[in-house]
Motif scaffolding. Structure first.
Motif, PDB file in Angstrom:
ATOM      1  N   ASP A   1      -4.460  30.737 -19.111  1.00 40.89           N
ATOM      2  CA  ASP A   1      -4.951  32.017 -18.217  1.00 40.89           C
ATOM      3  C   ASP A   1      -6.392  32.218 -17.632  1.00 40.89           C
ATOM      4  O   ASP A   1      -6.715  32.201 -16.341  1.00 40.89           O
ATOM      5  CB  ASP A   1      -4.672  33.307 -18.898  1.00 40.89           C
ATOM      6  N   ALA A   2      -7.298  31.806 -18.429  1.00 43.70           N
ATOM      7  CA  ALA A   2      -8.743  31.771 -18.096  1.00 43.70           C
ATOM      8  C   ALA A   2      -9.111  30.884 -17.044  1.00 43.70           C
ATOM      9  O   ALA A   2      -9.670  30.762 -15.979  1.00 43.70           O
ATOM     10  CB  ALA A   2      -9.483  31.771 -19.346  1.00 43.70           C
TER      11      ALA A   2
ATOM     12  N   ARG B   1     -18.339  32.427 -14.689  1.00 43.96           N
ATOM     13  CA  ARG B   1     -18.867  32.985 -13.610  1.00 43.96           C
ATOM     14  C   ARG B   1     -20.275  32.617 -13.241  1.00 43.96           C
ATOM     15  O   ARG B   1     -20.659  32.218 -12.045  1.00 43.96           O
ATOM     16  CB  ARG B   1     -18.734  34.525 -13.780  1.00 43.96           C
TER      17      ARG B   1
ATOM     18  N   GLU C   1      -0.232  30.652  -5.039  1.00 46.15           N
ATOM     19  CA  GLU C   1      -0.944  31.828  -4.977  1.00 46.15           C
ATOM     20  C   GLU C   1      -1.696  31.898  -3.536  1.00 46.15           C
ATOM     21  O   GLU C   1      -1.421  32.739  -2.632  1.00 46.15           O
ATOM     22  CB  GLU C   1      -1.593  32.471  -6.046  1.00 46.15           C
TER      23      GLU C   1
ATOM     24  N   VAL D   1      -2.216  28.210  -9.033  1.00 42.08           N
ATOM     25  CA  VAL D   1      -3.109  28.631  -8.385  1.00 42.08           C
ATOM     26  C   VAL D   1      -2.896  28.364  -6.799  1.00 42.08           C
ATOM     27  O   VAL D   1      -3.098  29.209  -6.163  1.00 42.08           O
ATOM     28  CB  VAL D   1      -4.318  28.059  -8.880  1.00 42.08           C
TER      29      VAL D   1
ATOM     30  N   SER E   1      -9.029  29.567  -9.225  1.00 42.81           N
ATOM     31  CA  SER E   1      -9.041  30.369  -8.228  1.00 42.81           C
ATOM     32  C   SER E   1     -10.319  30.929  -7.636  1.00 42.81           C
ATOM     33  O   SER E   1     -10.375  30.885  -6.486  1.00 42.81           O
ATOM     34  CB  SER E   1      -7.825  31.361  -8.412  1.00 42.81           C
ATOM     35  N   GLU E   2     -11.217  31.436  -8.531  1.00 43.73           N
ATOM     36  CA  GLU E   2     -12.520  31.890  -8.162  1.00 43.73           C
ATOM     37  C   GLU E   2     -13.186  30.822  -7.612  1.00 43.73           C
ATOM     38  O   GLU E   2     -13.896  30.980  -6.540  1.00 43.73           O
ATOM     39  CB  GLU E   2     -13.099  32.652  -9.193  1.00 43.73           C
TER      40      GLU E   2
ATOM     41  N   ARG F   1      -6.628  29.446 -15.001  1.00 46.76           N
ATOM     42  CA  ARG F   1      -6.271  29.780 -13.667  1.00 46.76           C
ATOM     43  C   ARG F   1      -7.221  30.580 -12.970  1.00 46.76           C
ATOM     44  O   ARG F   1      -7.381  30.468 -11.720  1.00 46.76           O
ATOM     45  CB  ARG F   1      -4.812  30.372 -13.700  1.00 46.76           C
ATOM     46  N   ARG F   2      -7.539  31.712 -13.553  1.00 45.74           N
ATOM     47  CA  ARG F   2      -8.348  32.600 -13.052  1.00 45.74           C
ATOM     48  C   ARG F   2      -9.782  31.980 -12.575  1.00 45.74           C
ATOM     49  O   ARG F   2     -10.282  32.090 -11.180  1.00 45.74           O
ATOM     50  CB  ARG F   2      -8.755  33.656 -13.918  1.00 45.74           C
ATOM     51  N   ILE F   3     -10.447  31.025 -13.274  1.00 43.83           N
ATOM     52  CA  ILE F   3     -11.704  30.668 -13.042  1.00 43.83           C
ATOM     53  C   ILE F   3     -11.408  29.504 -11.525  1.00 43.83           C
ATOM     54  O   ILE F   3     -12.175  29.564 -10.962  1.00 43.83           O
ATOM     55  CB  ILE F   3     -12.085  29.677 -14.084  1.00 43.83           C
TER      56      ILE F   3
ATOM     57  N   ASN G   1      -1.103  24.996 -14.055  1.00 47.61           N
ATOM     58  CA  ASN G   1      -2.245  25.752 -13.678  1.00 47.61           C
ATOM     59  C   ASN G   1      -2.293  25.653 -12.113  1.00 47.61           C
ATOM     60  O   ASN G   1      -2.710  26.347 -11.215  1.00 47.61           O
ATOM     61  CB  ASN G   1      -3.422  25.693 -14.404  1.00 47.61           C
TER      62      ASN G   1
END
Length: 416
Positions: free
Chosen positions: A336-337, A311, A384, A381, A343-344, A339-341, A377
């Motif tokens: 998982d991390a 972040r 979504e 992303v 997307s952000e 994908r989250r990163i 991934n």
């Protein structure tokens, strides 16, 4: 909709931003021991943190030890680690490349036989191009003599920076073939070394976050020269890191200046280090701010998403036009991390700032397994984003093409 974006993502020839893949001839010569190969990178760290004795790990890595003598140790720690991202890469390799759904004593013996049969000239092309659909891998293998159909090299010049003693300077002098007696000699040798290979490389790599802090302060020549002279005057002992840090910082800034002049991006390891007992405090990408600010004309490819400081890295890129964010290694560290990163970051940054994949493996099958996780991934992303109405299908395809391919082609001087 998800099926269409999936087909599109799998059709894209990837530009892989980071690998350490060994020479194909060395791989062909063997040994063809799946356990020693799979434990040569990353999975071994999971074994260590799950409690394996380092001596037992070395036994597992020894290809001369028969499988039946190490199987019980291997399977014990495999069962403890099979849930991790590193293990997921291995499971994909076993299933897709070698046709085995599970790791058993018998399946590993079969894989060994298949490895020996498959490892012949053209094996790398088969894995990278035919199976993984990777057009080109940027490789950090300490040489420029690589198969240009598959690879484009970067080189490290860390030995010009990470000096502590007179002996370090002597070794550097021997390497470059010029006696280094002054700081001016040293910076001239660095410039000459980079310029000599500029047409053979696509960037510069530094991995000094394994050795020291990434805080490179702006030091003037006179201060650096005083430390160099003090260092060169010592016959045997070396300077402490606190004493020599300004000289190291000065040399890193000088390297960044050269890179900017020659149009060579600098790839910087940040975040998690491979192995155990490392100091994560050294590798926070926020420590790079002074270096980034001082070299506005130099492009920096910041590795591994800075994980776990991802972040912070995203916010850094939001303020620095010369910073590019690279997800290399991360899809294997934690799918998982990743994908989250991703997307952000797609919400935070222009799409040309993101590089979505670098395998970061020493064995070629690792690039395949990791690339498959990365593609999945990206598909998840983007699906979504489409389902939420944030992107149209065409916009998602544009993003996929940029982050998996075009951004790397624009950032690195890759000759097509």
């Amino acid at each position: 909709m998800s099926e269409e974006i999936a087909r599109f993502v799998y059709s894209l020839p990837i530009i892989d931003t980071h690998e350490h893949i060994q020479d194909e001839n060395a791989r062909i010569q063997g040994p063809h021991d799946p356990i020693s190969i799979f434990l040569s990178h990353y999975l071994s760290t999971d074994f260590l943190i799950s409690g394996i004795d380092p001596k037992t790990l070395e036994k597992l890595r020894d290809p001369s030890i028969p499988l039946d003598e190490k199987w019980s140790d291997f399977v014990k720690f495999w069962e403890l680690s099979r849930n991790t991202g590193y293990a997921r890469v291995i499971r994909i390799i076993l299933r897709d490349i070698y046709g085995e759904e599970e790791i058993t004593f018998e399946s590993i013996k079969r894989v060994a036989g298949k490895m020996k049969e498959m490892c012949r000239k053209g094996f790398y092309k088969y894995i990278l191009k035919d199976r993984a659909n990777i057009e080109l891998c940027i490789v950090d293998v300490s040489k420029t003599d690589v198969d240009r159909e598959l690879f484009a090299p970067v080189l490290r010049f860390d030995d010009f920076i990470y000096v502590h003693s007179r002996d370090d300077i002597k070794r550097l002098s021997k390497k470059v073939g010029v006696e280094i007696k002054s700081l001016r000699d040293m910076i001239k040798a660095l410039r000459t070394s980079v310029e000599r290979v500029k047409g053979s490389i696509v960037g510069i790599k530094t991995g000094l976050a394994y050795n020291r802090t990434l805080l490179y302060e702006n030091v003037d020549f006179k201060e650096a020269e005083m430390i160099f002279n003090k260092l060169i005057a010592r016959e045997s002992s070396h300077l402490s890191f606190e004493e020599v840090k300004p000289l190291q910082d000065f040399m890193m800034h000088y390297l960044a200046t050269i890179a900017g002049e020659l149009g060579l991006p600098i790839q910087i390891h940040t975040g998690l280090q491979e192995g155990v007992w490392n100091d994560l405090r050294n590798s926070n990408p926020l420590l790079l701010i002074e270096l980034l600010r001082e070299h506005k004309n130099t492009k920096f490819d910041i590795f591994h998403a800075g994980y776990p400081f991802s972040r912070e890295l995203g916010a850094l890129a939001k303020q620095f036009p010369n910073v590019y964010l690279d997800l290399c290694w991360l899809h294997a560290i934690s799918p998982d991390a990743a994908r989250r990163i991703l997307s952000e970051w797609l919400d935070l940054l222009p799409v040309n700032k993101i590089l979505a994949f670098g395998g970061d493996y020493v064995f070629v099958e690792g690039a395949y397994g990791h690339a498959k996780i990365a593609r999945e991934n990206v598909i998840k992303v983007l699906t979504e984003k489409i389902d939420s109405g944030d992107m149209t299908l065409d916009e998602a395809k544009y993003v996929a093409r940029r982050i998996l391919r075009e951004n790397a082609l624009e950032l690195f001087p890759i000759r097509k």
